[in-house]
Design an enzyme around this catalytic site. Structure first.
Site, PDB file in Angstrom:
ATOM      1  N   TYR A  26      -1.769  -2.729  12.315  1.00 26.12           N
ATOM      2  CA  TYR A  26      -2.805  -2.663  11.276  1.00 26.12           C
ATOM      3  C   TYR A  26      -3.214  -4.080  10.862  1.00 26.12           C
ATOM      4  O   TYR A  26      -4.406  -4.385  10.744  1.00 26.12           O
ATOM      5  CB  TYR A  26      -2.271  -1.880  10.073  1.00 26.12           C
ATOM      6  N   GLY A  68      -5.994  -4.872  -1.747  1.00 24.61           N
ATOM      7  CA  GLY A  68      -4.543  -5.000  -1.713  1.00 24.61           C
ATOM      8  C   GLY A  68      -3.908  -3.627  -1.759  1.00 24.61           C
ATOM      9  O   GLY A  68      -4.294  -2.728  -1.014  1.00 24.61           O
ATOM     10  N   ILE A  69      -2.965  -3.462  -2.654  1.00 23.46           N
ATOM     11  CA  ILE A  69      -2.256  -2.193  -2.793  1.00 23.46           C
ATOM     12  C   ILE A  69      -3.089  -1.283  -3.697  1.00 23.46           C
ATOM     13  O   ILE A  69      -3.177  -1.504  -4.901  1.00 23.46           O
ATOM     14  CB  ILE A  69      -0.853  -2.414  -3.379  1.00 23.46           C
ATOM     15  N   VAL A  70      -3.714  -0.300  -3.074  1.00 28.76           N
ATOM     16  CA  VAL A  70      -4.563   0.650  -3.797  1.00 28.76           C
ATOM     17  C   VAL A  70      -3.809   1.974  -3.874  1.00 28.76           C
ATOM     18  O   VAL A  70      -3.266   2.439  -2.870  1.00 28.76           O
ATOM     19  CB  VAL A  70      -5.926   0.835  -3.093  1.00 28.76           C
ATOM     20  N   THR A 106      -3.472   5.081  -3.220  1.00 28.46           N
ATOM     21  CA  THR A 106      -4.032   6.158  -2.393  1.00 28.46           C
ATOM     22  C   THR A 106      -2.919   6.753  -1.532  1.00 28.46           C
ATOM     23  O   THR A 106      -1.795   6.240  -1.497  1.00 28.46           O
ATOM     24  CB  THR A 106      -5.141   5.618  -1.461  1.00 28.46           C
TER      25      THR A 106
END
Length: 163
Positions: free
Chosen positions: A52, A83-85, A87
């Site tokens: 990724y 960044g860190i979302v 989800t």
């Protein structure tokens, strides 16, 4: 991963650029906009996300090359790097990183603990991003306010990566 993240951007940018150029409506005063989805891993890779990370580095490079190539046609090309979302994708990452960390420590890491550790140790603003945080940046990139911005990969991560 590359089929979607890299070739998807390549194919979309190429097709959109051809259409925009053929229409002849893009001007210096009103440039057309191409916007790609990168990630903070386009700047700093994460463990267990090598494929990724590599694909998002490629998106960043494609975006910069297209910005140079399409400037003469009054087309800007930019990317956003979340960044860190909070989800489902990060739910899975939290789970997998938790397993790895738990194996190293010889204990079970509960769901949500790894993402909490990241928030506490990495994010300057001290919270996980929400999709609206990212949407606001994308709205800026699509607006007239960004007419003189091209070739950029703008980070929206609450202060994990500083560029």
């Amino acid at each position: 991963m590359f089929s979607i993240n890299v070739y998807g951007v390549q194919n979309c940018y190429s097709a959109a650029a051809k259409q925009i150029i053929s229409q002849g409506t893009s001007t210096k005063e009103n440039p057309a906009k191409l916007i790609a989805a990168a990630s903070i891993v386009a700047f700093k890779p994460f463990a267990l996300l090598s494929h990724y990370s590599a694909s998002k580095w490629a998106v960043r490079g494609l975006n910069q090359a297209y910005a140079m190539e399409l400037a003469e046609h009054n087309i800007t090309c930019n990317a956003y790097a979340p960044g860190i979302v909070g989800t489902a994708m990060w739910d899975l990452i939290d789970e997998e990183l938790g397993k790895k960390r738990g194996d190293k420590l010889g204990q079970v890491i509960k769901k949500g603990e790894t993402i909490k550790k990241y928030v506490d140790e990495l994010i300057a603003l001290g919270r996980v991003s929400v999709p609206e945080d990212v949407a606001k940046l994308v709205s800026f990139l699509a607006s007239k306010d960004s007419d003189y911005v091209t070739g950029q990969c703008l980070v929206v991560d609450g202060g994990i990566i500083f560029t």
